[in-house]
Design a protein around this motif. Structure first.
Motif, PDB file in Angstrom:
ATOM      1  N   ASP A 196      -4.691  13.380  -6.026  1.00  0.00           N
ATOM      2  CA  ASP A 196      -5.937  13.265  -5.275  1.00  0.00           C
ATOM      3  C   ASP A 196      -6.207  11.799  -4.940  1.00  0.00           C
ATOM      4  O   ASP A 196      -6.662  11.023  -5.785  1.00  0.00           O
ATOM      5  CB  ASP A 196      -7.092  13.853  -6.088  1.00  0.00           C
ATOM      6  CG  ASP A 196      -8.388  13.897  -5.321  1.00  0.00           C
ATOM      7  OD1 ASP A 196      -8.462  13.337  -4.207  1.00  0.00           O
ATOM      8  OD2 ASP A 196      -9.349  14.499  -5.840  1.00  0.00           O
ATOM      9  N   GLU A 197      -5.947  11.420  -3.697  1.00  0.00           N
ATOM     10  CA  GLU A 197      -6.100  10.034  -3.271  1.00  0.00           C
ATOM     11  C   GLU A 197      -7.528   9.520  -3.429  1.00  0.00           C
ATOM     12  O   GLU A 197      -7.738   8.314  -3.549  1.00  0.00           O
ATOM     13  CB  GLU A 197      -5.648   9.867  -1.819  1.00  0.00           C
ATOM     14  CG  GLU A 197      -4.167  10.057  -1.643  1.00  0.00           C
ATOM     15  CD  GLU A 197      -3.713   9.865  -0.197  1.00  0.00           C
ATOM     16  OE1 GLU A 197      -4.366   9.081   0.543  1.00  0.00           O
ATOM     17  OE2 GLU A 197      -2.721  10.497   0.186  1.00  0.00           O
ATOM     18  N   SER A 198      -8.499  10.422  -3.434  1.00  0.00           N
ATOM     19  CA  SER A 198      -9.890   9.973  -3.598  1.00  0.00           C
ATOM     20  C   SER A 198     -10.144   9.422  -4.996  1.00  0.00           C
ATOM     21  O   SER A 198     -11.128   8.709  -5.212  1.00  0.00           O
ATOM     22  CB  SER A 198     -10.865  11.108  -3.276  1.00  0.00           C
ATOM     23  OG  SER A 198     -10.777  12.139  -4.255  1.00  0.00           O
ATOM     24  N   GLY A 241       1.025   3.842  -3.074  1.00  0.00           N
ATOM     25  CA  GLY A 241       0.785   5.257  -2.786  1.00  0.00           C
ATOM     26  C   GLY A 241       1.839   6.137  -3.423  1.00  0.00           C
ATOM     27  O   GLY A 241       1.525   7.171  -4.028  1.00  0.00           O
ATOM     28  N   LEU A 272      -5.582  -0.748  -2.256  1.00  0.00           N
ATOM     29  CA  LEU A 272      -4.183  -0.692  -2.676  1.00  0.00           C
ATOM     30  C   LEU A 272      -3.529  -1.994  -2.238  1.00  0.00           C
ATOM     31  O   LEU A 272      -2.886  -2.078  -1.200  1.00  0.00           O
ATOM     32  CB  LEU A 272      -3.476   0.513  -2.050  1.00  0.00           C
ATOM     33  CG  LEU A 272      -4.004   1.898  -2.416  1.00  0.00           C
ATOM     34  CD1 LEU A 272      -3.165   2.978  -1.759  1.00  0.00           C
ATOM     35  CD2 LEU A 272      -4.050   2.084  -3.916  1.00  0.00           C
ATOM     36  N   TRP A 276      -7.887   7.460  -6.478  1.00  0.00           N
ATOM     37  CA  TRP A 276      -7.107   6.226  -6.595  1.00  0.00           C
ATOM     38  C   TRP A 276      -8.030   5.005  -6.526  1.00  0.00           C
ATOM     39  O   TRP A 276      -9.037   5.018  -5.822  1.00  0.00           O
ATOM     40  CB  TRP A 276      -6.094   6.121  -5.477  1.00  0.00           C
ATOM     41  CG  TRP A 276      -4.986   7.120  -5.524  1.00  0.00           C
ATOM     42  CD1 TRP A 276      -4.795   8.107  -6.453  1.00  0.00           C
ATOM     43  CD2 TRP A 276      -3.935   7.263  -4.574  1.00  0.00           C
ATOM     44  NE1 TRP A 276      -3.673   8.833  -6.138  1.00  0.00           N
ATOM     45  CE2 TRP A 276      -3.123   8.337  -5.002  1.00  0.00           C
ATOM     46  CE3 TRP A 276      -3.591   6.585  -3.418  1.00  0.00           C
ATOM     47  CZ2 TRP A 276      -1.990   8.734  -4.297  1.00  0.00           C
ATOM     48  CZ3 TRP A 276      -2.463   6.982  -2.717  1.00  0.00           C
ATOM     49  CH2 TRP A 276      -1.667   8.046  -3.160  1.00  0.00           C
ATOM     50  N   GLU A 288       0.806   8.489  -6.663  1.00  0.00           N
ATOM     51  CA  GLU A 288       0.917   9.930  -6.437  1.00  0.00           C
ATOM     52  C   GLU A 288       1.607  10.632  -7.604  1.00  0.00           C
ATOM     53  O   GLU A 288       1.344  11.800  -7.886  1.00  0.00           O
ATOM     54  CB  GLU A 288       1.664  10.192  -5.135  1.00  0.00           C
ATOM     55  CG  GLU A 288       1.600  11.624  -4.690  1.00  0.00           C
ATOM     56  CD  GLU A 288       2.226  11.788  -3.319  1.00  0.00           C
ATOM     57  OE1 GLU A 288       3.444  11.554  -3.185  1.00  0.00           O
ATOM     58  OE2 GLU A 288       1.484  12.139  -2.387  1.00  0.00           O
ATOM     59  N   SER A 331       0.835  -1.209   0.000  1.00  0.00           N
ATOM     60  CA  SER A 331       0.000   0.000   0.000  1.00  0.00           C
ATOM     61  C   SER A 331       0.867   1.256   0.000  1.00  0.00           C
ATOM     62  O   SER A 331       0.548   2.232  -0.689  1.00  0.00           O
ATOM     63  CB  SER A 331      -0.983   0.009   1.170  1.00  0.00           C
ATOM     64  OG  SER A 331      -0.298   0.024   2.393  1.00  0.00           O
ATOM     65  N   SER A 375      -9.186   1.268  -5.365  1.00  0.00           N
ATOM     66  CA  SER A 375      -9.141   0.648  -4.049  1.00  0.00           C
ATOM     67  C   SER A 375      -9.496  -0.827  -4.195  1.00  0.00           C
ATOM     68  O   SER A 375     -10.334  -1.166  -5.043  1.00  0.00           O
ATOM     69  CB  SER A 375     -10.137   1.358  -3.139  1.00  0.00           C
ATOM     70  OG  SER A 375     -10.113   0.817  -1.855  1.00  0.00           O
TER      71      SER A 375
END
Length: 111
Positions: free
Chosen positions: A79-81, A70, A87, A83, A74, A66, A85
């Protein structure tokens, strides 16, 4: 110049078409072509602890996937939202080719 082996291993990652497809879904206004990617500039190298063999390196990668994903995602989307899912290891191998290097050589004589 003296080269010397450092007590580290490395993993080299390269995007697969699935990652590019995801990036193009997130940023359709600025699409990326997998075929046009530079073969040398699109790889990331992560230095890892000195591990005994490929099996130990893969176990380490799976434990830390994870964090690894990440760092890789990146580079493509801050914007991680956006990404995908979860991870997990399945996502990692779907999005990236990887090569494990058990010998890392330093060519610089400085710390």
């Amino acid at each position: 110049m003296d080269f010397f082996r450092i007590n580290r291993t490395a993993v080299v990652t390269r995007p697969k078409p699935a990652l590019i497809a995801w990036a193009n879904e997130i940023f359709p206004e600025d699409p990326v072509s997998f075929e046009d990617m530079d073969q040398h500039d699109e790889q990331d190298i992560f230095l890892l602890p000195d591990l005994d063999g490929v099996e130990e390196v893969e176990a380490y990668l799976k434990q830390n996937v994870s964090d690894l994903l990440g760092a890789l995602l990146e580079d493509w989307c801050m914007d991680e939202s956006d990404w995908p899912s979860p991870l997990d290891w399945e996502l990692f191998v779907r999005f990236f080719e990887y090569h494990i290097e058990t010998v890392v050589v330093d060519t610089v004589e400085e710390d």
